[in-house]
Write a protein that holds these residues in place. Structure first.
Motif, PDB file in Angstrom:
ATOM      1  N   UNK A  76       0.827  -1.212   0.000  1.00 31.16           N
ATOM      2  CA  UNK A  76       0.000   0.000   0.000  1.00 31.16           C
ATOM      3  C   UNK A  76       0.856   1.254   0.000  1.00 31.16           C
ATOM      4  N   UNK A  77       2.022   1.175   0.630  1.00 27.46           N
ATOM      5  CA  UNK A  77       2.900   2.340   0.687  1.00 27.46           C
ATOM      6  C   UNK A  77       3.405   2.706  -0.709  1.00 27.46           C
ATOM      7  N   UNK A  78       3.722   1.702  -1.507  1.00 25.53           N
ATOM      8  CA  UNK A  78       4.151   1.956  -2.887  1.00 25.53           C
ATOM      9  C   UNK A  78       3.027   2.650  -3.651  1.00 25.53           C
ATOM     10  N   UNK A  79       1.808   2.176  -3.479  1.00 27.02           N
ATOM     11  CA  UNK A  79       0.662   2.756  -4.171  1.00 27.02           C
ATOM     12  C   UNK A  79       0.400   4.184  -3.696  1.00 27.02           C
ATOM     13  N   UNK A  80       0.507   4.404  -2.378  1.00 27.20           N
ATOM     14  CA  UNK A  80       0.281   5.736  -1.835  1.00 27.20           C
ATOM     15  C   UNK A  80       1.321   6.727  -2.342  1.00 27.20           C
ATOM     16  N   UNK A  81       2.574   6.302  -2.417  1.00 26.42           N
ATOM     17  CA  UNK A  81       3.633   7.193  -2.910  1.00 26.42           C
ATOM     18  C   UNK A  81       3.420   7.548  -4.382  1.00 26.42           C
ATOM     19  N   UNK A  82       2.947   6.578  -5.157  1.00 26.35           N
ATOM     20  CA  UNK A  82       2.705   6.842  -6.575  1.00 26.35           C
ATOM     21  C   UNK A  82       1.612   7.902  -6.729  1.00 26.35           C
ATOM     22  N   UNK A  83       0.556   7.791  -5.939  1.00 25.90           N
ATOM     23  CA  UNK A  83      -0.496   8.802  -6.016  1.00 25.90           C
ATOM     24  C   UNK A  83       0.001  10.155  -5.515  1.00 25.90           C
ATOM     25  N   UNK A  84       0.830  10.136  -4.472  1.00 25.70           N
ATOM     26  CA  UNK A  84       1.351  11.389  -3.929  1.00 25.70           C
ATOM     27  C   UNK A  84       2.191  12.133  -4.965  1.00 25.70           C
ATOM     28  N   UNK A  85       2.988  11.416  -5.726  1.00 23.27           N
ATOM     29  CA  UNK A  85       3.785  12.039  -6.778  1.00 23.27           C
ATOM     30  C   UNK A  85       2.861  12.663  -7.833  1.00 23.27           C
ATOM     31  N   UNK A  86       1.854  11.917  -8.233  1.00 22.63           N
ATOM     32  CA  UNK A  86       0.911  12.424  -9.229  1.00 22.63           C
ATOM     33  C   UNK A  86       0.151  13.631  -8.687  1.00 22.63           C
ATOM     34  N   UNK A  87      -0.190  13.571  -7.434  1.00 27.46           N
ATOM     35  CA  UNK A  87      -0.917  14.687  -6.819  1.00 27.46           C
ATOM     36  C   UNK A  87      -0.031  15.923  -6.707  1.00 27.46           C
ATOM     37  N   UNK A  88       1.240  15.715  -6.395  1.00 31.93           N
ATOM     38  CA  UNK A  88       2.167  16.840  -6.309  1.00 31.93           C
ATOM     39  C   UNK A  88       2.337  17.521  -7.667  1.00 31.93           C
ATOM     40  N   UNK A  89       2.294  16.738  -8.736  1.00 33.19           N
ATOM     41  CA  UNK A  89       2.483  17.280 -10.082  1.00 33.19           C
ATOM     42  C   UNK A  89       1.193  17.841 -10.676  1.00 33.19           C
ATOM     43  N   UNK A  90       0.048  17.316 -10.229  1.00 35.64           N
ATOM     44  CA  UNK A  90      -1.240  17.702 -10.823  1.00 35.64           C
ATOM     45  C   UNK A  90      -2.254  18.047  -9.735  1.00 35.64           C
ATOM     46  N   UNK A  91      -2.063  19.155  -9.065  1.00 39.34           N
ATOM     47  CA  UNK A  91      -2.958  19.493  -7.942  1.00 39.34           C
ATOM     48  C   UNK A  91      -4.413  19.644  -8.353  1.00 39.34           C
ATOM     49  N   UNK A  92      -4.677  20.198  -9.540  1.00 37.75           N
ATOM     50  CA  UNK A  92      -6.055  20.394  -9.971  1.00 37.75           C
ATOM     51  C   UNK A  92      -6.801  19.086 -10.146  1.00 37.75           C
ATOM     52  N   UNK A  93      -6.114  18.019 -10.497  1.00 39.57           N
ATOM     53  CA  UNK A  93      -6.728  16.713 -10.694  1.00 39.57           C
ATOM     54  C   UNK A  93      -7.344  16.162  -9.408  1.00 39.57           C
ATOM     55  N   UNK A  94      -6.818  16.600  -8.292  1.00 43.05           N
ATOM     56  CA  UNK A  94      -7.290  16.109  -6.998  1.00 43.05           C
ATOM     57  C   UNK A  94      -8.076  17.161  -6.207  1.00 43.05           C
ATOM     58  N   UNK A  95      -8.396  18.262  -6.883  1.00 39.21           N
ATOM     59  CA  UNK A  95      -9.171  19.301  -6.235  1.00 39.21           C
ATOM     60  C   UNK A  95      -8.361  20.202  -5.317  1.00 39.21           C
ATOM     61  N   UNK A  96      -7.027  20.111  -5.403  1.00 40.22           N
ATOM     62  CA  UNK A  96      -6.183  20.992  -4.614  1.00 40.22           C
ATOM     63  C   UNK A  96      -6.163  22.387  -5.260  1.00 40.22           C
ATOM     64  N   UNK A  97      -5.938  23.396  -4.450  1.00 35.30           N
ATOM     65  CA  UNK A  97      -5.894  24.749  -4.989  1.00 35.30           C
ATOM     66  C   UNK A  97      -4.639  24.968  -5.812  1.00 35.30           C
ATOM     67  N   UNK A  98      -4.771  25.802  -6.851  1.00 29.84           N
ATOM     68  CA  UNK A  98      -3.590  26.169  -7.648  1.00 29.84           C
ATOM     69  C   UNK A  98      -2.948  27.447  -7.126  1.00 29.84           C
ATOM     70  N   UNK A  99      -3.556  28.035  -6.103  1.00 30.48           N
ATOM     71  CA  UNK A  99      -3.057  29.322  -5.585  1.00 30.48           C
ATOM     72  C   UNK A  99      -2.073  29.065  -4.446  1.00 30.48           C
ATOM     73  N   UNK A 100      -0.885  28.625  -4.801  1.00 32.66           N
ATOM     74  CA  UNK A 100       0.131  28.343  -3.791  1.00 32.66           C
ATOM     75  C   UNK A 100       1.496  28.707  -4.328  1.00 32.66           C
TER      76      UNK A 100
END
Length: 233
Positions: free
Chosen positions: A209-233
């Motif tokens: 699960x840790x491998x899977x979580x890290x893969x999503x974290x990398x994608x989330x760090x690169x694509x904040x809008x895809x996960x509903x994170x704000x772009x104002x940072x």
């Protein structure tokens, strides 16, 4: 405050011992006048000492051999585990939790405290507000954590990324009974790092699960809008 005529104990103490509600106290005292014997006086003295902080000398009626200083039905046993307090109905449960927790965390203070129920209801912090009548669950829980900068670069820290700890079910910050569960989240603040977290009772499942979580974290760090994170940072 008016004293009870037959035992010299304040009516409020007698009412508390008998469990009488306000407004019904006088009527109940008249009905059960025969109960205010020496036994009730001894009980009232002991409970009064707990409530008001008074102490008795030998001449005031110290409990004899085999006599509990506090009626058993008024006592609870509180396991003090560092800053945490967990209340138990049975002494043996509190003793076992304290013994096992002190083995896991020898640098933390542990002991069993005996409280009256009035103290628990009015002063009991945290877990002491819940009275347990059985042993809590305990597991070895495996954890994983990694941090990623915007863009996906992994943050190197001095802390281990995978570790395990023994945990009881009242330690909700570290305990789980699931084989594995993971999540990612963007941390608040100017850095806007993305954190991957995983924990569970099955080591192999947690590692996968840790491998899977890290893969999503990398994608989330690169694509904040895809996960509903704000772009104002």
């Amino acid at each position: 405050m008016r004293n009870h005529s037959s035992v010299g104990v304040p009516d409020a103490v007698v009412d508390a011992i008998m469990g009488w509600e306000p407004g019904k106290s006088a009527r109940m005292r008249r009905r059960y006048q025969h109960l205010t014997s020496r036994v009730l006086k001894d009980t009232a003295d002991k409970v009064g000492g707990l409530l008001w902080g008074t102490e008795q000398g030998p001449e005031e009626g110290v409990a004899g051999a085999g006599q509990s200083p506090v009626p058993a039905e008024l006592m609870i046993h509180v396991a003090r585990l560092g800053e945490r307090r967990i209340a138990f109905l049975h002494r043996e449960h509190a003793d076992e939790v304290v013994a096992r927790w002190s083995e896991d965390w020898p640098d933390h203070a542990t002991e069993v405290e005996v409280w009256d129920r009035w103290r628990r209801e009015h002063q009991g912090p945290g877990g002491a507000s819940v009275l347990r009548d059985q042993m809590p669950e305990r597991s070895v829980v495996f954890h994983g954590r990694a941090l990623f900068l915007p863009g996906g670069e992994r943050v190197v820290t001095a802390l281990p990324e995978l570790w395990s700890v023994p945990a009881w079910d009242f330690e909700t910050d570290v305990y789980t009974d699931r084989a594995s569960a993971w999540r990612t989240a963007r941390r608040p603040g100017s850095g806007q790092e993305v954190e991957a977290q995983v924990r569970g009772t099955d080591k192999a499942a947690v590692e996968a699960a840790f491998v899977e979580a890290c893969a999503q974290a990398v994608d989330r760090a690169r694509n904040p809008g895809k996960y509903g994170d704000t772009d104002e940072w």
